[in-house]
Design a protein around this motif. Structure first.
Motif, PDB file in Angstrom:
ATOM      1  N   ASN A 106      26.403  45.983  37.968  1.00 57.04           N
ATOM      2  CA  ASN A 106      27.664  46.243  37.270  1.00 57.04           C
ATOM      3  C   ASN A 106      28.837  46.144  38.249  1.00 57.04           C
ATOM      4  O   ASN A 106      28.631  46.127  39.469  1.00 57.04           O
ATOM      5  N   VAL A 107      30.037  46.101  37.697  1.00 53.26           N
ATOM      6  CA  VAL A 107      31.249  46.061  38.522  1.00 53.26           C
ATOM      7  C   VAL A 107      31.480  47.449  39.115  1.00 53.26           C
ATOM      8  O   VAL A 107      31.358  48.451  38.409  1.00 53.26           O
ATOM      9  N   ASP A 108      31.772  47.526  40.421  1.00 52.58           N
ATOM     10  CA  ASP A 108      32.007  48.818  41.058  1.00 52.58           C
ATOM     11  C   ASP A 108      33.470  49.247  41.008  1.00 52.58           C
ATOM     12  O   ASP A 108      33.774  50.422  40.870  1.00 52.58           O
ATOM     13  N   LYS A 109      34.384  48.279  41.194  1.00 44.89           N
ATOM     14  CA  LYS A 109      35.801  48.645  41.273  1.00 44.89           C
ATOM     15  C   LYS A 109      36.677  47.444  40.922  1.00 44.89           C
ATOM     16  O   LYS A 109      36.343  46.306  41.248  1.00 44.89           O
ATOM     17  N   VAL A 110      37.789  47.738  40.281  1.00 46.82           N
ATOM     18  CA  VAL A 110      38.788  46.699  39.972  1.00 46.82           C
ATOM     19  C   VAL A 110      40.075  47.074  40.687  1.00 46.82           C
ATOM     20  O   VAL A 110      40.633  48.155  40.449  1.00 46.82           O
ATOM     21  N   LEU A 111      40.508  46.234  41.609  1.00 43.78           N
ATOM     22  CA  LEU A 111      41.758  46.500  42.330  1.00 43.78           C
ATOM     23  C   LEU A 111      42.885  45.790  41.597  1.00 43.78           C
ATOM     24  O   LEU A 111      42.903  44.558  41.488  1.00 43.78           O
ATOM     25  N   ASN A 112      43.811  46.596  41.086  1.00 44.53           N
ATOM     26  CA  ASN A 112      44.935  46.045  40.323  1.00 44.53           C
ATOM     27  C   ASN A 112      46.166  45.955  41.220  1.00 44.53           C
ATOM     28  O   ASN A 112      46.733  46.967  41.613  1.00 44.53           O
ATOM     29  N   PHE A 113      46.557  44.720  41.560  1.00 43.18           N
ATOM     30  CA  PHE A 113      47.718  44.494  42.419  1.00 43.18           C
ATOM     31  C   PHE A 113      48.991  44.622  41.569  1.00 43.18           C
ATOM     32  O   PHE A 113      49.451  43.652  40.981  1.00 43.18           O
ATOM     33  N   TYR A 185      40.810  46.843  29.641  1.00 44.07           N
ATOM     34  CA  TYR A 185      39.354  46.779  29.421  1.00 44.07           C
ATOM     35  C   TYR A 185      38.614  47.576  30.505  1.00 44.07           C
ATOM     36  O   TYR A 185      37.724  48.376  30.207  1.00 44.07           O
ATOM     37  N   TYR A 186      39.016  47.377  31.760  1.00 46.26           N
ATOM     38  CA  TYR A 186      38.343  48.094  32.852  1.00 46.26           C
ATOM     39  C   TYR A 186      38.864  49.523  33.019  1.00 46.26           C
ATOM     40  O   TYR A 186      38.136  50.383  33.514  1.00 46.26           O
ATOM     41  N   SER A 187      40.114  49.784  32.630  1.00 49.96           N
ATOM     42  CA  SER A 187      40.641  51.161  32.688  1.00 49.96           C
ATOM     43  C   SER A 187      39.800  52.071  31.814  1.00 49.96           C
ATOM     44  O   SER A 187      39.483  53.200  32.198  1.00 49.96           O
ATOM     45  N   LYS A 188      39.452  51.562  30.631  1.00 45.34           N
ATOM     46  CA  LYS A 188      38.643  52.369  29.702  1.00 45.34           C
ATOM     47  C   LYS A 188      37.298  52.715  30.314  1.00 45.34           C
ATOM     48  O   LYS A 188      36.687  53.704  29.948  1.00 45.34           O
ATOM     49  N   LYS A 189      36.827  51.891  31.246  1.00 52.58           N
ATOM     50  CA  LYS A 189      35.565  52.174  31.923  1.00 52.58           C
ATOM     51  C   LYS A 189      35.780  53.000  33.191  1.00 52.58           C
ATOM     52  O   LYS A 189      34.823  53.270  33.929  1.00 52.58           O
TER      53      LYS A 189
END
Ligand code: ADP
Ligand code: ADP
Ligand code: ADP
Length: 213
Positions: A106-113, A185-189
């Motif tokens: 699964n995805v561990d982290k999303v870095l939002n610039f 989408y990823y914030s909700k996760k």
């Protein structure tokens, strides 16, 4: 780690990713770089992608999902990766989840610039690239030692054909309309870390390290 970098054009994803890659030993997959290589080599994929790229529009989900699926099979990408510029639509994000689920990953982290649009034109129009390495310079913020020449190899730098003020407008429109929903989408996760991408590069690096520690 399995990381995703999301941010508008010029937000600093390409500048930060080598540092993240060195520190966490991950493979770096940048769909924009892969597509430009395909365009330059005039492969069937490149021929299909070129028109959308020149206009600053997104290439079709099927094409990019295909190249990511292929690239993620590389042995160096098995333990982790940085996705730079992918996923850019919610459909791409869902397909990525499916691909990872098959591997039990699964995805561990999303870095939002996170950055204001107003700063981006100056960053984009001043950007110079060494295509072979992906090293990025800026006429004002990160000038090469000699104008138009890569510091390391001495080879010529190029400007991307889509790095104009006009094409940037379409790229930003695509970002707000199609890619911002991916952040939701990823914030909700609970996976998103927001970075103050308008700060100088070194300060952004510190924030990246904080987000990943
Ligand atoms: P930037 O530096 O603006 O973030 P990229 O190098 O990531 O840009 O992408 C350049 C172009 O390649 C985009 O404008 C788009 O046409 C295409 N592209 C790259 N990644 C994707 C993607 N995940 N989905 C659709 N199109 C993409
Ligand atoms: P992206 O990959 O998100 O499209 P880049 O990392 O290529 O963006 O950065 C765009 C341009 O802005 C490059 O010329 C780069 O040298 C410059 N740049 C990157 N990060 C910063 C920063 N924090 N402050 C000022 N300029 C930056
Ligand atoms: P053209 O005559 O259409 O400009 P090229 O195929 O030589 O033909 O290159 C197209 C443009 O794509 C280049 O001018 C450059 O801006 C960009 N480009 C090509 N390869 C890369 C790469 N690896 N990274 C970034 N941009 C690239």
């Amino acid at each position: 780690k399995r990381l995703i970098l999301i941010g508008p054009p010029g937000s600093g994803k390409g500048t930060q990713s080598p540092l993240i890659k060195d520190e966490y030993c991950l493979c770096h997959l940048a769909t924009g770089d892969m597509l430009r290589a395909a365009v330059a080599a005039k492969t069937p994929l490149g021929i299909k992608a070129k028109e959308a790229m020149d206009k600053g529009e997104l290439v079709s989900d099927d094409l990019v999902v295909g190249i990511i699926d292929e690239a993620m099979k590389k042995p160096s990408c098995q333990k982790g990766f940085i996705l730079d510029g992918f996923p850019r639509t919610v459909t791409q994000a869902q397909k990525l989840d499916e691909m990872l689920a098959k591997q039990g990953a699964n995805v561990d982290k999303v870095l939002n610039f996170a950055i204001d649009d107003a700063i981006l034109e100056e960053r984009i129009t001043g950007r110079w690239i060494h295509p072979a390495s992906g090293r990025t310079y800026h006429t004002k913020f990160a000038p090469p030692k000699a104008p138009g020449v890569d510091d390391v190899t001495g080879e010529p730098l190029i400007q991307r054909r889509d790095d104009t003020a006009e094409v940037l407008k379409s790229r930003l429109e695509a970002f707000h309309r199609q890619t911002e929903p991916v952040i939701d989408y990823y914030s909700k996760k609970g996976l998103v870390a927001n970075l103050p991408a308008e700060k100088p590069p070194k300060e952004v690096t510190v924030e990246v390290q904080k987000a990943l520690s």
